[in-house]
Every structure is written in structure tokens, then in C-alpha cells.
Write an enzyme that holds these catalytic residues in place. Structure first.
Site, PDB file in Angstrom:
ATOM      1  N   ASP A  32     111.447  11.593  66.731  1.00  0.00           N
ATOM      2  CA  ASP A  32     111.836  12.762  65.938  1.00  0.00           C
ATOM      3  C   ASP A  32     110.992  12.858  64.669  1.00  0.00           C
ATOM      4  O   ASP A  32     110.674  13.960  64.203  1.00  0.00           O
ATOM      5  CB  ASP A  32     113.322  12.692  65.565  1.00  0.00           C
ATOM      6  CG  ASP A  32     114.211  12.800  66.793  1.00  0.00           C
ATOM      7  OD1 ASP A  32     113.678  13.060  67.892  1.00  0.00           O
ATOM      8  OD2 ASP A  32     115.437  12.622  66.666  1.00  0.00           O
ATOM      9  N   ALA A 102     116.586   7.265  60.480  1.00  0.00           N
ATOM     10  CA  ALA A 102     116.516   5.837  60.837  1.00  0.00           C
ATOM     11  C   ALA A 102     117.836   5.368  61.431  1.00  0.00           C
ATOM     12  O   ALA A 102     118.899   5.618  60.867  1.00  0.00           O
ATOM     13  CB  ALA A 102     116.192   5.015  59.591  1.00  0.00           C
ATOM     14  N   GLU A 148     127.035  11.256  71.319  1.00  0.00           N
ATOM     15  CA  GLU A 148     127.765  10.044  71.717  1.00  0.00           C
ATOM     16  C   GLU A 148     129.101   9.934  70.992  1.00  0.00           C
ATOM     17  O   GLU A 148     129.995   9.224  71.434  1.00  0.00           O
ATOM     18  CB  GLU A 148     126.928   8.796  71.432  1.00  0.00           C
ATOM     19  CG  GLU A 148     125.989   8.400  72.549  1.00  0.00           C
ATOM     20  CD  GLU A 148     126.695   7.701  73.719  1.00  0.00           C
ATOM     21  OE1 GLU A 148     126.367   8.034  74.873  1.00  0.00           O
ATOM     22  OE2 GLU A 148     127.567   6.841  73.486  1.00  0.00           O
ATOM     23  N   TYR A 170     127.447   2.163  69.264  1.00  0.00           N
ATOM     24  CA  TYR A 170     126.533   3.178  68.724  1.00  0.00           C
ATOM     25  C   TYR A 170     127.286   4.484  68.434  1.00  0.00           C
ATOM     26  O   TYR A 170     127.160   5.073  67.355  1.00  0.00           O
ATOM     27  CB  TYR A 170     125.390   3.427  69.722  1.00  0.00           C
ATOM     28  CG  TYR A 170     124.559   4.632  69.374  1.00  0.00           C
ATOM     29  CD1 TYR A 170     123.526   4.549  68.454  1.00  0.00           C
ATOM     30  CD2 TYR A 170     124.822   5.877  69.957  1.00  0.00           C
ATOM     31  CE1 TYR A 170     122.785   5.668  68.114  1.00  0.00           C
ATOM     32  CE2 TYR A 170     124.090   7.001  69.623  1.00  0.00           C
ATOM     33  CZ  TYR A 170     123.068   6.896  68.699  1.00  0.00           C
ATOM     34  OH  TYR A 170     122.347   8.012  68.361  1.00  0.00           O
ATOM     35  N   ASN A 199     121.102  14.606  73.791  1.00  0.00           N
ATOM     36  CA  ASN A 199     119.894  13.865  74.204  1.00  0.00           C
ATOM     37  C   ASN A 199     118.655  14.735  74.050  1.00  0.00           C
ATOM     38  O   ASN A 199     118.637  15.866  74.526  1.00  0.00           O
ATOM     39  CB  ASN A 199     120.009  13.437  75.672  1.00  0.00           C
ATOM     40  CG  ASN A 199     121.112  12.430  75.889  1.00  0.00           C
ATOM     41  OD1 ASN A 199     122.251  12.678  75.505  1.00  0.00           O
ATOM     42  ND2 ASN A 199     120.790  11.308  76.489  1.00  0.00           N
ATOM     43  N   ARG A 205     109.064   9.541  73.368  1.00  0.00           N
ATOM     44  CA  ARG A 205     110.344   8.864  73.567  1.00  0.00           C
ATOM     45  C   ARG A 205     110.127   7.359  73.722  1.00  0.00           C
ATOM     46  O   ARG A 205     109.148   6.919  74.347  1.00  0.00           O
ATOM     47  CB  ARG A 205     110.961   9.440  74.849  1.00  0.00           C
ATOM     48  CG  ARG A 205     112.405   9.074  75.092  1.00  0.00           C
ATOM     49  CD  ARG A 205     113.269   9.520  73.978  1.00  0.00           C
ATOM     50  NE  ARG A 205     114.648   9.741  74.380  1.00  0.00           N
ATOM     51  CZ  ARG A 205     115.682   9.425  73.620  1.00  0.00           C
ATOM     52  NH1 ARG A 205     115.501   8.880  72.431  1.00  0.00           N
ATOM     53  NH2 ARG A 205     116.902   9.695  74.014  1.00  0.00           N
ATOM     54  N   VAL A 210     116.188   6.283  79.400  1.00  0.00           N
ATOM     55  CA  VAL A 210     116.009   6.425  80.844  1.00  0.00           C
ATOM     56  C   VAL A 210     114.891   7.406  81.205  1.00  0.00           C
ATOM     57  O   VAL A 210     114.147   7.165  82.157  1.00  0.00           O
ATOM     58  CB  VAL A 210     117.358   6.792  81.522  1.00  0.00           C
ATOM     59  CG1 VAL A 210     117.739   8.256  81.325  1.00  0.00           C
ATOM     60  CG2 VAL A 210     117.332   6.443  82.993  1.00  0.00           C
ATOM     61  N   GLY A 232     120.170   2.108  86.761  1.00  0.00           N
ATOM     62  CA  GLY A 232     121.611   1.861  86.817  1.00  0.00           C
ATOM     63  C   GLY A 232     122.315   3.067  87.417  1.00  0.00           C
ATOM     64  O   GLY A 232     121.993   3.492  88.538  1.00  0.00           O
ATOM     65  N   ARG A 316     126.258   0.293  82.457  1.00  0.00           N
ATOM     66  CA  ARG A 316     126.850   0.000  81.137  1.00  0.00           C
ATOM     67  C   ARG A 316     128.354   0.044  81.206  1.00  0.00           C
ATOM     68  O   ARG A 316     128.899   1.017  81.731  1.00  0.00           O
ATOM     69  CB  ARG A 316     126.473   1.093  80.136  1.00  0.00           C
ATOM     70  CG  ARG A 316     125.094   1.066  79.693  1.00  0.00           C
ATOM     71  CD  ARG A 316     124.891   2.231  78.707  1.00  0.00           C
ATOM     72  NE  ARG A 316     123.482   2.481  78.643  1.00  0.00           N
ATOM     73  CZ  ARG A 316     122.945   3.573  78.167  1.00  0.00           C
ATOM     74  NH1 ARG A 316     123.720   4.544  77.691  1.00  0.00           N
ATOM     75  NH2 ARG A 316     121.649   3.721  78.143  1.00  0.00           N
ATOM     76  N   PRO A 317     129.043  -0.930  80.595  1.00  0.00           N
ATOM     77  CA  PRO A 317     130.490  -0.772  80.457  1.00  0.00           C
ATOM     78  C   PRO A 317     130.750   0.384  79.492  1.00  0.00           C
ATOM     79  O   PRO A 317     130.083   0.489  78.464  1.00  0.00           O
ATOM     80  CB  PRO A 317     130.943  -2.106  79.850  1.00  0.00           C
ATOM     81  CG  PRO A 317     129.711  -2.743  79.297  1.00  0.00           C
ATOM     82  CD  PRO A 317     128.520  -2.155  79.988  1.00  0.00           C
TER      83      PRO A 317
END
Ligand code: GDD
Length: 359
Positions: A32, A102, A148, A170, A199, A205, A210, A232, A316-317
Site C-alpha cells: 500500500d 504499518a 477481518e 489480527y 482484501n 503483494r 494467498v 489450504g 487456519r483455525p
């Protein structure tokens, strides 16, 4: 360059950017940062970039800006978790605007390393916002938040008013950031805003995400290399936009006289598997899928070679199954919209990757 007044924007809440500003971008070396620095330099601003201390010769994606642009940026090195360092920088430079990009931005990494993620994301933002409040209260602060913080898509698309249910460390830090910005704005009178970014991808990137992982593999497979792309959950769905478009929106938020929060998204939902199929299509390869669950694979239809397999280690859990944003407020107030669709994003990414391979 003065920015055009935007249609639909209440004129009393939009300041035309005529005077050159002194601007700080934290995390300027990331994807970014590249787009934001480029836009700010085009505008004639005085740009300061804060990069993590440690790798003194590393400037990340900024290296793609070229030498002439780089010569115009003042680079600072330091750690956003060090309050004294941030205090000193903010008080000495008295920036007009701070774009706080950041962060420890990998969800997967945050699950393995919650403490380091909380340190960087929570302490970092707290230090910056508090330094501005106490030492340079006229500085405008824009925080890049994240989808998220919403958690899973339940019904409809996710907007500024959607209840927040973060699932990863996160995501929790981004929810904290969103609330801190609101509190500092409402209680201490700071000009502070959150751009809630879904996203967003590009040729710059990071490899831990992914889309970049897929594009790198697809480019190598198209180049004739023996490679299997291991993934995954390929049924996770995301709203993927182009980082360049989103940074234009972030600038529009900063131009407002009164601070406010905005979602930036495309409103289009695609699965990881859709992304894989489209990326192969752009490289002229036809994947043929077979099997289920951990046994699902894709073969190259012409060579019969396995090109994609599933690896449990990348699950991922608490993974977010899907996110999809409603950016109608940004469209209405800022006249912003995403210009680049998924095909366009893949084209940018693949061209860059294939260019790197031939250099
Ligand atoms: N990284 C990764 N690697 N993800 C995989 C893989 C793999 O091998 N296989 C499947 N996935 C799935 C993940 O489980 C997730 O559901 C989806 O692909 C996207 O993962 P990431 O690209 O790592 O992104 P993210 O959605 O977790 O987070 C990104 O977007 C957020 C919202 O804008 C990051 O950029 C965050 O910093 C950002 O806030």
C-alpha cells in the site's frame, strides 16, 4: 497537483488539495505504501516514509518507484512500539497528515504469534494516536482498518454499520484500532478516521498472502517448471480489490474536513479456487479438478501433471469463510469506486511475476 472536487461530496466537508502537505506514511515499504507514496508525490506533497528498523538497506516495494521518486522521500527508520521514538518524530516534524499503514498484516502469522501482532498493531497505533493528541493535535490521522474485524459474512454485505465479530488475533487488533480511532475522534477532538479495507492485492503483494502465492506458482508452472501449488481451504471466499484503487480512496478520506470511517471493497465475492482457475486461465493452462477435501487435486489437462494439491498445514483455525464489502458510503460521499476487477488484478500480478522471471 490539485485534486478535483468530487461529485456528490458535500462541499463544506471537502477541502481541495491546493497547498503541498507534509505527510508521514508508516509502513511505507509495503504494497500500500508504494501506491500511496506515488500518489502523494504526484500531488506534490513532502513525503516522509517510516520503515522498520533492522534491515537498513531494505526499502521494500518503494524500490519499484525509481530513483527520481526515491530521492524525494525522507526515510525514517524506527519501531512504532517505541513511544519515545514516535513522540520525538511527531513533535519534531509536526506533519499535516499521518497515514498509519504499518502493521503485522498476516492473519495466519497472528494465529502463531498473537503477542507480536498485538504489540505491533495495538501498541503501534496507540503510540501514534497519543503522540498526535499530545504533541501535534492538528495532524490528521488515517488508520487502515480491515474487514477481518467483521468476522464471517452472515447476511448481506459488510458495511460501516455491520456488527464486528473478529475471529483472529489480527482481526482483534484491527477492531481495537477502529474503536481507538473513534474514541480519540469523539473524546479528544482529533481528526482521526479509519479506512476499512477489504482484501486488496497487487503486483507488490507479500508472498505470505494467498493471491501472491498462487500467482508465483502459476508463473513458474507456465514457465515449464515442475511445481505443485499447495493450498489450504480453497473454498474460502474473499472480496479482492486492487490496492492502487484502494489507496485513491484513502486519499479521498484524508481530504475530508470532518473525519469519518469508510469501507473500501468491490462487493464481488470469489473463492480461492476461482482465483486459482482464473490465474491458470490467464497463463494458458487448463486445470482439471478431481477428488474431495484433503484429496482434492488439479491436473494440467494437456500434460496430465498434478499442479494443485491440498495441504492441511495451510488450514487456519477460525478462518473467515467469507467477507464481502458494501462500499456504497464511499461511492456516495467520496465518489469512489473500484476500477480493477479480478481479471485486471491477475493481469497486473502475472505480468509483474513473469517480468521478474525474465529479468
Ligand atoms: N495465506 C494463505 N496461504 N491463505 C490460504 C492458503 C495458503 O496457502 N490456502 C487457502 N488460503 C485461504 C486462507 O485460509 C484465507 O481464507 C484466504 O485464503 C485469504 O488468505 P490471505 O491471502 O492470507 O488473506 P486474509 O484474508 O487472511 O487477510 C488479508 O486481507 C485482510 C482484509 O483486507 C490480509 O491482507 C489482511 O492484512 C487484511 O486485513
Amino acid at each position: 497537483m490539485p485534486r478535483k472536487p468530487l461529485p456528490g461530496v458535500a462541499s463544506d466537508n471537502y477541502s481541495i488539495h491546493s497547498l503541498s502537505k507534509k505527510v508521514l506514511i508508516t509502513g511505507a515499504g509495503g504494497q500500500d505504501g508504494y501506491f500511496l507514496v506515488k500518489l502523494l508525490l504526484q500531488r506534490g506533497d513532502t513525503v516522509h516514509g517510516l520503515l522498520r528498523e533492522g534491515s537498513e538497506n531494505e526499502i521494500g516495494s518503494l524500490k519499484y518507484l525509481g530513483e527520481a521518486a526515491l530521492a524525494r522521500i525522507s526515510i525514517h527508520r524506527g519501531n512504532i512500539t517505541e513511544k519515545w521514538f514516535i513522540d520525538e518524530l511527531i513533535q519534531r516534524e509536526l506533519f499535516d497528515q499521518v497515514f498509519h499503514l504499518a502493521a503485522q498484516s498476516s492473519v495466519a502469522h497472528s494465529i502463531e504469534h498473537p503477542r507480536a501482532t498485538i504489540d505491533t498493531n495495538v501498541l503501534g497505533l496507540t503510540n501514534i494516536a497519543t503522540s498526535i493528541r499530545d504533541r501535534s493535535p492538528k495532524t490528521k490521522l488515517l488508520f487502515t482498518g480491515s474487514s477481518e474485524m467483521f468476522g464471517n459474512l452472515t447476511d448481506g454485505k459488510q458495511s460501516e454499520h455491520t456488527p464486528r465479530h473478529p475471529q483472529s488475533p489480527y482481526g482483534l487488533t484491527k477492531d481495537f484500532g477502529f474503536q481507538l480511532i473513534n474514541a480519540y475522534r469523539n473524546h479528544y477532538g482529533l481528526w482521526a478516521a479509519t479506512a476499512i479495507l477489504f482484501n486488496h492485492e497487487s503486483e507488490f503483494r507479500g508472498e505470505q498472502f494467498v493471491t501472491k502465492k498462487i500467482i508465483q506458482s502459476v508463473a513458474r508452472i507456465a514457465d515449464g517448471r515442475d511445481e505443485v501449488l499447495s493450498l489450504g481451504n480453497i473454498y474460502a471466499e474473499r472480496d479482492w480489490g486492487y490496492a492502487g484503487d484502494y489507496m485513491e480512496g484513502v486519499l479521498d478520506v484524508m481530504a475530508l474536513k470532518r473525519p469519518d470511517d469508510f469501507v473500501f471493497a468491490t462487493g464481488q465475492l470469489h473463492s480461492v479456487k476461482d482465483f486459482v482457475n482464473l490465474a491458470f486461465k490467464h497463463a494458458g493452462i487448463k486445470p482439471e479438478w478431481n477428488g474431495e477435501g484433503l484429496d482434492e487435486i488439479a491436473r494440467d489437462r494437456s500434460s496430465g501433471k498434478v499442479i494443485v494439491k491440498i495441504d492441511e498445514r495451510f488450514y487456519r483455525p477460525g478462518d473467515i469463510k467469507g467477507t464481502c464489502g458494501d462500499a456504497s458510503k464511499a461511492k456516495q460521499v467520496l465518489a469512489w469506486q473500484a476500477h480493477t476487477d479480478l481479471n485486471g488484478i491477475i493481469e497486473h500480478m502475472l505480468r509483474h511475476e513473469q517480468g521478474l522471471a525474465t529479468n
